[in-house]
Design a protein around this motif. Structure first.
Motif, PDB file in Angstrom:
ATOM      1  N   VAL A  64      46.949  44.018  30.795  1.00  0.00           N
ATOM      2  CA  VAL A  64      46.763  44.902  31.949  1.00  0.00           C
ATOM      3  C   VAL A  64      47.022  46.371  31.609  1.00  0.00           C
ATOM      4  CG1 VAL A  64      47.830  45.464  34.172  1.00  0.00           C
ATOM      5  CG2 VAL A  64      47.036  43.146  33.718  1.00  0.00           C
ATOM      6  N   LEU A  89      50.324  43.609  39.156  1.00  0.00           N
ATOM      7  CA  LEU A  89      50.179  42.850  37.915  1.00  0.00           C
ATOM      8  C   LEU A  89      51.146  43.364  36.866  1.00  0.00           C
ATOM      9  CD1 LEU A  89      46.302  42.707  37.929  1.00  0.00           C
ATOM     10  CD2 LEU A  89      47.833  40.737  38.085  1.00  0.00           C
ATOM     11  N   THR A 141      50.267  41.111  31.324  1.00  0.00           N
ATOM     12  CA  THR A 141      49.383  40.001  31.718  1.00  0.00           C
ATOM     13  C   THR A 141      48.051  40.128  30.988  1.00  0.00           C
ATOM     14  OG1 THR A 141      50.361  40.003  33.896  1.00  0.00           O
ATOM     15  CG2 THR A 141      48.229  38.925  33.714  1.00  0.00           C
ATOM     16  N   GLU A 174      46.386  42.458  41.894  1.00  0.00           N
ATOM     17  CA  GLU A 174      45.439  41.419  42.252  1.00  0.00           C
ATOM     18  C   GLU A 174      45.516  41.310  43.769  1.00  0.00           C
ATOM     19  OE1 GLU A 174      46.460  37.810  40.246  1.00  0.00           O
ATOM     20  OE2 GLU A 174      44.782  36.741  41.143  1.00  0.00           O
ATOM     21  N   VAL A 203      40.497  42.418  41.441  1.00  0.00           N
ATOM     22  CA  VAL A 203      41.459  43.330  40.820  1.00  0.00           C
ATOM     23  C   VAL A 203      41.213  44.752  41.318  1.00  0.00           C
ATOM     24  CG1 VAL A 203      42.342  44.239  38.639  1.00  0.00           C
ATOM     25  CG2 VAL A 203      41.594  41.860  38.778  1.00  0.00           C
ATOM     26  N   SER A 211      39.262  37.171  39.552  1.00  0.00           N
ATOM     27  CA  SER A 211      40.208  37.673  40.554  1.00  0.00           C
ATOM     28  C   SER A 211      39.673  38.973  41.134  1.00  0.00           C
ATOM     29  CB  SER A 211      41.567  37.985  39.919  1.00  0.00           C
ATOM     30  OG  SER A 211      42.025  36.897  39.200  1.00  0.00           O
ATOM     31  N   SER A 257      42.950  36.356  31.774  1.00  0.00           N
ATOM     32  CA  SER A 257      43.452  35.425  32.795  1.00  0.00           C
ATOM     33  C   SER A 257      43.084  35.891  34.203  1.00  0.00           C
ATOM     34  CB  SER A 257      44.968  35.269  32.670  1.00  0.00           C
ATOM     35  OG  SER A 257      45.598  36.464  33.100  1.00  0.00           O
ATOM     36  N   LEU A 258      42.541  37.098  34.327  1.00  0.00           N
ATOM     37  CA  LEU A 258      42.203  37.624  35.655  1.00  0.00           C
ATOM     38  C   LEU A 258      40.743  37.405  36.014  1.00  0.00           C
ATOM     39  CD1 LEU A 258      44.110  40.988  35.356  1.00  0.00           C
ATOM     40  CD2 LEU A 258      44.810  38.961  36.622  1.00  0.00           C
ATOM     41  N   VAL A 275      44.202  40.206  30.383  1.00  0.00           N
ATOM     42  CA  VAL A 275      43.083  40.532  31.271  1.00  0.00           C
ATOM     43  C   VAL A 275      42.181  39.311  31.442  1.00  0.00           C
ATOM     44  CG1 VAL A 275      41.095  42.048  31.623  1.00  0.00           C
ATOM     45  CG2 VAL A 275      43.172  42.955  30.587  1.00  0.00           C
TER      46      VAL A 275
END
Ligand SMILES: Nc1nc2c(ncn2[C@@H]2O[C@H](COP(=O)(O)OP(=O)(O)OP(=O)(O)O)[C@@H](O)[C@H]2O)c(=O)[nH]1
Ligand SMILES: [Mg+2]
Length: 527
Positions: free
Chosen positions: A117, A161, A165, A152, A175, A173, A169-170, A167
Motif C-alpha cells: 500500500v 489500509l 498490506t 478500503e 480502494v 476491493s 490482496s486488494l 496491493v
C-alpha cells in the motif's frame, strides 16, 4: 575484527533455503545485489542471468513485515534476524482502480506483484495531477509533509489500509484515498499498562481514529508484551484512547473516534483495547434498561448475592455511580431483596431471592412446594425486604399481611445461579417449568459460579450438564468467578476481560428482560 556482516538471502521465485552472504558492513544494498550476482551458483543461477538493474530485493523483518529495498540504502537497515528475498526477473505488472474519496471515478494504477500500500500512496502522490482533483486538494497534496492515506470502503465504512498490506490482496476491493494536510504537531501516547510515552506526528486533519491506526503501525515502539501486541493487532478489536490528566483540575476522558485531534486541549493520551466480543457501551446497556426486574434464583450459598455484586461492579466500570455494592457477603439472604441500579434517568432492579427459603419449600411436609413460591415471586406477589418464611406467608395472616406490603416487583428475566462444583439441583427444573408455564415465557439464563475452583474442562462439563438438565441454550449460560472478580474489581476503573464478559452477560439479561416486558417472543428451551 571483521568488517563484514552475514545476511540471509533467498531467491523469491524459487523460495528455496535462506543462504548466508557476506557483505561489507559499511556497504549499500547495491553491494548486496552484486554479492548475489557473484554468488549466483549458490542459488542455482548463472551470474550472467542476473541483470543488476532488473533485480528487486525485499526486506523481511522478524515480525513478518516486508518492504522493498532501494539500492541506495545502507546495509545496516538489514538488522539481525531480518532476511532478504531477491528476484532477478522482469516483473509482471497489474493495475488496480483507485479513486479519490470525494469522487466516484477511479483511475487505474499500475503495480507489481510485490507492491504494498505504501507504494500505491507514493504513486498517487507523484501522479496526483492524473486524478484531476479540485485545485485546493491538489495543492494540499503538494504541500511538504502531506500524506496520501489509502483505505478500503466496505459497506460504506472507511477502513484504513496498513502501509505494508499487499496491493495484490486488494483485487476487487473499492480502494479510495484521502489527503492529509502537511501541517504537523506532536502528541504523546502510552499504553494503559505502561509509563513509556511514544511521540507521534499528527496532521491537522487527523482524527482520533487516525491515532489508533498510527498506534497499530508503530506498535513495536511501545515495548508491550506479546499478548498485548496480539490484542492490539487482532482484527475487530478497537483501540480506545483517553486523555491523561496532566495538571490538577484536569480530568481524563474517553475520546470519540471522530474527534479532531487539533480540537482536543490535552495532547497526552493513553490507550487500551476493547476486544471484539466486548463492545458493550453504557449506551447499549441504557437502551435496554427500561425498568425491568431480574430475579436471581438458586440454592443457598451458590453465589446469587455475590453475582449481583459482580454485575454492579462490572457496570460501575462503564458508569458511576450505579448503586450500592457490598463485598464478601456470606451465605444468608433471607428476604426478597431488590437492588435498584440507576443509570442516569434509567433503572433496572436485581432481585435477590433467598436460597434457604426455597430449599425449605422444596421439602415442606415431604412435598416440593417451591414452585408455588417461585411463581409468586415471578408474578410479583411477594413483598420486598421481608423474611420469606412459608408458614408465615402462606397462612391466612400472612396473606393479609402481603396485601399491605410493597411488592419486590414482577420478574422480566431470571438468572439461575448454579455453583459449578455442585451437581445440578432440581430447583433449576422447577424454575424453568414455572418460567415457561402458560402465559409466562419468562427468559431464563444460567450463571455458573465458582469457576475459579474449576478447570476449564469442568466448567464446560457443568455447562453441558445444565444444558441437558434444564434444556437451556449454551449462549444463555455464563460463567463467573465472584471471588477473584470482586477482589480484582475493587478500586479500579480499567475495564478488564472479566468486566467485559460480565457487562456482556448483563446486556443479554437486560435485552431479554426488555423484550419480554414489551411482549416480544423470547424462546428459552432448545429442545
Ligand atoms: N470461590 C468462590 N466463592 C464464591 C463465588 N461466588 C460466591 N462465593 C462465596 O460463596 C459464599 C456464598 O455466596 P453468596 O453470594 O452469599 O450466596 P447466595 O447464593 O446469595 O446464598 P443465599 O443468600 O444463602 O441464598 C460466599 O462466601 C461467597 O464469597 C465464586 O465464584 N467463587
Ligand atoms: Mg444471598
Amino acid at each position: 575484527m571483521s568488517k563484514k556482516k552475514e545476511i540471509f538471502v533467498r531467491h523469491a521465485r524459487v523460495n528455496g533455503n535462506l543462504l548466508p552472504l557476506r557483505c561489507v558492513k559499511s556497504g549499500t544494498i547495491h553491494d548486496l545485489a552484486l554479492a548475489v550476482r557473484d554468488n549466483a551458483k549458490l542459488f542455482d543461477l548463472n551470474s550472467d542471468e542476473i541483470k543488476i538493474h532488473m533485480m528487486h530485493l525485499t526486506l523481511k523483518d522478524d515480525k513478518g513485515n516486508s518492504r522493498k529495498l532501494e539500492f541506495s540504502e545502507p546495509i545496516s537497515v538489514i538488522q539481525k534476524n531480518y532476511t532478504v528475498e531477491f528476484n532477478e526477473e522482469q516483473e509482471h505488472t497489474f493495475d488496480i482502480p483507485v479513486r479519490y474519496i470525494g469522487s466516484v471515478n477511479p483511475i487505474r494504477i499500475p503495480y507489481k506483484e510485490r507492491d504494498v500500500v505504501s507504494d500505491l500512496s507514493r504513486y498517487i502522490d507523484e501522479n496526483i495531477a492524473a486524478f484531476k482533483l479540485a485545485k485546493e486538494v491538489t495543492e494540499k497534496a503538494r504541500q511538504g509533509g502531506s500524506e496520501v492515506v489509502l483505505m478500503e470502503i466496505v459497506g460504506g465504512n472507511e477502513e484504513q489500509l496498513h502501509p505494508s498490506t499487499s496491493v495484490r490482496s486488494l483485487d476487487c476491493s473499492d480502494v479510495a484515498f484521502k489527503i492529509k494536510s502537511g501541517a504537523r504537531f506532536e502528541v504523546l501516547i502510552k499504553h494503559g499498562t505502561s509509563t513509556n510515552f511514544v511521540r507521534f506526528q499528527c496532521s491537522e486533519d487527523d482524527d482520533v481514529s487516525d491515532l489508533a491506526r498510527k498506534i497499530k503501525e508503530r506498535i513495536a515502539s511501545f515495548n508491550l508484551t506479546n499478548d498485548d501486541v496480539v490484542e492490539v493487532m487482532e482484527k475487530g478489536n478497537v483501540i480506545i484512547l483517553k486523555t491523561i490528566a496532566s495538571k490538577s483540575g484536569d480530568t481524563s476522558r474517553n475520546l470519540d473516534a471522530s474527534e479532531k485531534v487539533t480540537a482536543i486541549d490535552q495532547k497526552k493520551f493513553e490507550f487500551s483495547v476493547r476486544t471484539k466480543e466486548s463492545i458493550i457501551t453504557i449506551d447499549d446497556i441504557k437502551e435496554k434498561c427500561n425498568d425491568v426486574n431480574i430475579a436471581f434464583v438458586g440454592a443457598p450459598g451458590h453465589g446469587k448475592s455475590s453475582t449481583i455484586n459482580t454485575i454492579i461492579n462490572a457496570l460501575s466500570k462503564l458508569h458511576i455511580p450505579v448503586a450500592e455494592t457490598w463485598k464478601g457477603s456470606a451465605t444468608g439472604t433471607f428476604a426478597l431483596t431488590p437492588h435498584k441500579v440507576h443509570i442516569d434517568e434509567k433503572i433496572f432492579t436485581c432481585i435477590d431471592v433467598p436460597g434457604k427459603t426455597l430449599q425449605q419449600y422444596q421439602s415442606d411436609e415431604g412435598k416440593d412446594k417451591s414452585a408455588k413460591v417461585i411463581r409468586d415471586v415471578f408474578d410479583g406477589k411477594l413483598p420486598a425486604n421481608e423474611p420469606l418464611e412459608y408458614w408465615e406467608w402462606y397462612s391466612p395472616l400472612g396473606l393479609a399481611k402481603k396485601a399491605f406490603k410493597r411488592s419486590a416487583g414482577v420478574i422480566h428475566a431470571v438468572a439461575y445461579v448454579h455453583k459449578g462444583v455442585a451437581e445440578p439441583d432440581k430447583l433449576g427444573n422447577t424454575v424453568i417449568e414455572v418460567a415457561q408455564k402458560k402465559g409466562r415465557g419468562i427468559p431464563v439464563f444460567v450463571i455458573i459460579t465458582h469457576s475459579d475452583l474449576m478447570s476449564e474442562a469442568s466448567v464446560t462439563e457443568a455447562a453441558d450438564q445444565i444444558t441437558h438438565a434444564m434444556g437451556i441454550d449454551k449462549d444463555r449460560i455464563f460463567q463467573v468467578s465472584n471471588l477473584g472478580y470482586n477482589e480484582k474489581a475493587a478500586g479500579t476503573k480499567n475495564v478488564s476481560k472479566e468486566d467485559a464478559y460480565v457487562q456482556r452477560a448483563l446486556f443479554k439479561l437486560l435485552s431479554a428482560a426488555d423484550s419480554y416486558k414489551h411482549g416480544g417472543i423470547v424462546n428459552i428451551k432448545t429442545k
